[in-house]
Design an enzyme around this catalytic site. Structure first.
Site, short mmCIF file in Angstrom:
data_model
loop_
_atom_site.label_atom_id
_atom_site.label_comp_id
_atom_site.label_asym_id
_atom_site.label_seq_id
_atom_site.Cartn_x
_atom_site.Cartn_y
_atom_site.Cartn_z
N TRP A 254 -19.32 11.90 -19.08
CA TRP A 254 -19.69 12.62 -17.85
C TRP A 254 -20.80 13.62 -18.14
O TRP A 254 -20.81 14.29 -19.17
CB TRP A 254 -18.48 13.34 -17.24
CG TRP A 254 -17.20 12.56 -17.26
CD1 TRP A 254 -15.98 13.00 -17.71
CD2 TRP A 254 -16.99 11.21 -16.80
NE1 TRP A 254 -15.04 12.01 -17.56
CE2 TRP A 254 -15.62 10.91 -17.01
CE3 TRP A 254 -17.81 10.23 -16.24
CZ2 TRP A 254 -15.06 9.67 -16.69
CZ3 TRP A 254 -17.26 8.99 -15.92
CH2 TRP A 254 -15.90 8.73 -16.15
N GLU B 23 0.84 -1.21 0.00
CA GLU B 23 0.00 0.00 0.00
C GLU B 23 0.87 1.25 0.00
O GLU B 23 0.55 2.23 -0.69
CB GLU B 23 -0.95 0.01 1.21
CG GLU B 23 -1.99 -1.09 1.18
CD GLU B 23 -2.75 -1.17 -0.15
OE1 GLU B 23 -3.32 -0.15 -0.58
OE2 GLU B 23 -2.76 -2.25 -0.77
N ASN C 59 -10.46 2.87 2.85
CA ASN C 59 -10.09 2.70 1.44
C ASN C 59 -11.14 1.95 0.63
O ASN C 59 -11.48 2.33 -0.49
CB ASN C 59 -8.74 2.00 1.32
CG ASN C 59 -8.33 1.83 -0.12
OD1 ASN C 59 -8.22 2.81 -0.86
ND2 ASN C 59 -8.13 0.59 -0.55
N TRP D 156 -15.24 12.47 -12.70
CA TRP D 156 -14.42 12.09 -11.54
C TRP D 156 -13.78 13.30 -10.86
O TRP D 156 -13.49 13.29 -9.67
CB TRP D 156 -13.34 11.08 -11.94
CG TRP D 156 -12.44 11.54 -13.07
CD1 TRP D 156 -12.68 11.42 -14.40
CD2 TRP D 156 -11.17 12.22 -12.95
NE1 TRP D 156 -11.65 11.98 -15.12
CE2 TRP D 156 -10.71 12.46 -14.26
CE3 TRP D 156 -10.39 12.62 -11.88
CZ2 TRP D 156 -9.50 13.10 -14.52
CZ3 TRP D 156 -9.18 13.26 -12.14
CH2 TRP D 156 -8.74 13.49 -13.45
C1 LIG Z 1 -10.98 7.66 -4.74
C2 LIG Z 1 -9.80 7.56 -3.78
C3 LIG Z 1 -9.26 8.72 -3.23
C4 LIG Z 1 -8.17 8.63 -2.34
N1 LIG Z 1 -7.64 9.80 -1.81
C5 LIG Z 1 -6.56 9.74 -0.99
C6 LIG Z 1 -5.98 10.92 -0.44
O1 LIG Z 1 -6.38 12.05 -0.74
N2 LIG Z 1 -4.94 10.77 0.44
C7 LIG Z 1 -4.43 9.55 0.77
O2 LIG Z 1 -3.48 9.47 1.56
N3 LIG Z 1 -4.94 8.43 0.24
C8 LIG Z 1 -5.99 8.47 -0.61
N4 LIG Z 1 -6.52 7.30 -1.12
C9 LIG Z 1 -5.86 6.02 -0.82
C10 LIG Z 1 -6.37 5.28 0.43
O3 LIG Z 1 -7.76 5.17 0.41
C11 LIG Z 1 -5.94 5.93 1.74
O4 LIG Z 1 -4.55 6.18 1.72
C12 LIG Z 1 -6.20 5.02 2.93
O5 LIG Z 1 -7.58 4.74 3.02
C13 LIG Z 1 -5.74 5.70 4.20
O6 LIG Z 1 -6.01 4.90 5.31
P1 LIG Z 1 -4.85 4.21 6.13
O7 LIG Z 1 -3.85 5.23 6.53
O8 LIG Z 1 -5.50 3.42 7.21
O9 LIG Z 1 -4.22 3.26 5.05
P2 LIG Z 1 -3.38 1.91 5.18
O10 LIG Z 1 -4.18 0.83 4.56
O11 LIG Z 1 -2.90 1.68 6.54
O12 LIG Z 1 -2.14 2.19 4.21
C14 LIG Z 1 -0.94 2.83 4.67
C15 LIG Z 1 -0.65 4.06 3.86
O13 LIG Z 1 -0.41 3.72 2.51
C16 LIG Z 1 -0.94 4.73 1.66
N5 LIG Z 1 -1.99 4.12 0.84
C17 LIG Z 1 -2.79 3.09 1.18
N6 LIG Z 1 -3.60 2.75 0.15
C18 LIG Z 1 -3.31 3.61 -0.85
C19 LIG Z 1 -3.80 3.76 -2.18
N7 LIG Z 1 -4.73 2.98 -2.69
N8 LIG Z 1 -3.30 4.75 -2.93
C20 LIG Z 1 -2.33 5.56 -2.45
N9 LIG Z 1 -1.82 5.45 -1.21
C21 LIG Z 1 -2.30 4.48 -0.42
C22 LIG Z 1 -1.48 5.82 2.56
O14 LIG Z 1 -0.48 6.78 2.75
C23 LIG Z 1 -1.77 5.06 3.83
O15 LIG Z 1 -1.77 5.88 4.98
C24 LIG Z 1 -7.62 7.37 -2.01
C25 LIG Z 1 -8.19 6.21 -2.58
C26 LIG Z 1 -9.26 6.31 -3.44
C27 LIG Z 1 -9.85 5.05 -4.03
#
Ligand SMILES: Cc1cc2nc3c(=O)[nH]c(=O)nc-3n(C[C@H](O)[C@H](O)[C@H](O)COP(=O)(O)OP(=O)(O)OC[C@H]3O[C@@H](n4cnc5c(N)ncnc54)[C@H](O)[C@@H]3O)c2cc1C
Length: 463
Positions: A305, A273, A340, A358
């Site tokens: 869109w 991730e 997520n 989007w």
């Molecule tokens: C439509 C959409 C918009 C999003 N917008 C953002 C945003 O503005 N900021 C953001 O930090 N993340 C975003 N994400 C990615 C992800 O949803 C979040 O990082 C995650 O939910 C944060 O929760 P966590 O810290 O518990 O993640 P964990 O599951 O614990 O993951 C650890 C870290 O990895 C990174 N990460 C995890 N999943 C992703 C992913 N799919 N893409 C990129 N980085 C990821 C984040 O920095 C996160 O804190 C988005 C995903 C989607 C589908």
């Protein structure tokens, strides 16, 4: 005098710019520059700016202990910063400016303008990388940037394996603690309330949050991460987005936990991730048009869109009549964060079932999120809308009801954010009957899933 320009790196630990500035004997100051008009254009949320204000207040007092004076400066736009810093550096006889690089185009343009202006005044600009695990260029066998995550991830992991990933320590103090530290709270313009019970905004809290996640939940992450009612993910994203903890510190925590628990850190799903986070940054560097509000796919295509303010507003306010979507949107608005799996569901709902651009979703997310991060948010939206790189295929459209049954089987998450449905049984909660909806004052589904899906499939099938 040396000057450190803080940005999305609000920490002492593993902060290369701060570390480099603190080498030697010259006094050091630090600044953060508020740019309220630019932030409005970038849709920075009140929650994120509130979080940053509190983080800066904490960091300021730590810097004072290290003998470093902190000042909050203000300009309207990024384009005003070169003049502002030139003036500041001249007033404080600054000889060297230090900062960690940021990736999006606007930020890069701003930084080149600053360096040009200061270099002309004989002020040295030193830049470092603090937000990426791998800085070395990663290219495929044809010498081109990767466009697909999995082969990129393999190459990235290989590089991680071969390089030194040791985080820097906090810098050494540059003098004795300031006698009269300025204890005033930092309040950034446009900042608002944030959930400091969930995300206390200090570097120590971020490191503690990371340590607890690794000790208690990292080994179960791949089993629990998809269930929004479970505390299964790290919830570290606000800390990573504002830089209260570095990705290298996260990697080290994974490696230490893996070592203690006897498994291979390279197989960590959580590292993957962090890999997605870095992949979206890599794409932004390799394909700058992504920073300009353009779809990744540049092939001419008629996107379907449409404008529909009523549908958009129902989605934003959590009134679509699909409980899992509404609960997720209410989680976003009330906490500034969303799980997520739910981000993927609500994004698919907006772009595919409602056929709304989007970029409307991307903008609304940024306006609400405490962890708003341009690259990850843009990447997540483009993935969901199938306009991006290695995106979800255009025909993948999540069914909100079956996803709800699968990932929130007992309706615990829905009950938490939609208390009006709390009394429903585990079957009804995912899609209440018309009678129950009327009785509870919960809206009818705003779209018919089956029809909307068929419509989307024919509208998106333009390949
Ligand atoms: C439509 C959409 C918009 C999003 N917008 C953002 C945003 O503005 N900021 C953001 O930090 N993340 C975003 N994400 C990615 C992800 O949803 C979040 O990082 C995650 O939910 C944060 O929760 P966590 O810290 O518990 O993640 P964990 O599951 O614990 O993951 C650890 C870290 O990895 C990174 N990460 C995890 N999943 C992703 C992913 N799919 N893409 C990129 N980085 C990821 C984040 O920095 C996160 O804190 C988005 C995903 C989607 C589908």
């Amino acid at each position: 005098m040396k000057l450190v320009w803080l940005r999305n790196d609000l920490r002492l630990d593993d902060n290369p710019a701060l570390y480099a500035a603190c080498q030697g004997t010259a006094p050091v100051r630090a600044v953060y520059i508020a740019t309220p008009k630019q932030w409005l254009q970038h849709d920075e949320s009140a929650a994120k700016l509130g979080f940053r204000s509190a983080a800066l207040t904490n960091l300021k007092s730590k810097l004072a202990e290290f003998g470093i004076d902190f000042e909050l400066l203000q300009a309207s736009y990024f384009s005003d910063i070169a003049d502002l810093l030139a003036d500041y550096c001249q007033r404080h006889t600054v000889t060297d400016l230090y900062f960690n690089r940021e990736i999006p185009l606007h930020e890069q343009d701003r930084d080149s303008q600053v360096c040009q202006r200061l270099t002309a005044l004989n002020i040295n600009c030193h830049t470092s990388s603090a937000d990426l695990l791998v800085c070395a260029p990663i290219q495929n066998l044809q010498g081109q940037p990767y466009k697909v995550f999995t082969p990129w991830y393999k190459a990235w992991l290989k590089q991680l394996n071969n390089q030194d990933n040791t985080p820097l320590t906090a810098p050494k103090a540059v003098g004795s603690a300031l006698n009269t530290p300025n204890t005033e709270h930092v309040k950034l313009p446009n900042s608002g309330e944030f959930r400091d019970d969930l995300w206390p905004a200090s570097e120590q809290d971020a490191l503690q949050h990371l340590a607890q996640f690794c000790q208690r939940r990292l080994h179960r992450y791949s089993d629990t991460r998809d269930f929004p009612a479970i505390n299964g993910t790290s919830t570290l994203s606000p800390y990573l987005a504002s830089g209260l903890v570095s990705p290298r510190r996260c990697l080290m925590a994974i490696q230490q936990t893996a070592f203690e628990q006897g498994w291979d850190w390279r197989e960590s799903t959580w590292l993957r991730e962090l890999g997605w986070r870095e992949f979206y940054r890599y794409l932004m560097i390799s394909f700058p048009h992504i920073s300009q509000g353009k779809p990744f796919k540049t092939t001419p295509q008629q996107w379907p869109w449409r404008e529909n303010p009523a549908l958009l507003s129902a989605w934003q306010t959590g009134n679509t009549g699909f409980p899992i979507i509404d609960a997720a949107m209410r989680q976003l608005v009330s906490t500034g964060w969303m799980h997520n799996r739910l981000r993927m569901l609500v994004a698919s709902f907006l772009c595919k079932l409602m056929l709304i651009d989007w970029r409307e979703g991307e903008r609304f997310f940024m306006q609400q999120l405490i962890d708003g991060d341009f690259a990850s948010n843009n990447g997540g939206w483009q993935w969901s809308a199938s306009t991006g790189c290695d995106a979800s295929p255009w025909f993948r459209i999540f069914n909100p009801t079956t996803q709800s049954q699968k990932f929130d089987a007992e309706g615990k998450f829905i009950r938490k954010f939609l208390p009006e449905l709390a009394e429903l049984d585990n079957k009804q909660i995912h899609n209440p009957s018309n009678t129950l909806r009327q009785k509870l004052g919960y809206p009818d589904p705003i779209i018919d899933y089956k029809t909307a899906r068929e419509h989307a499939i024919s509208a998106l099938n333009k390949d």
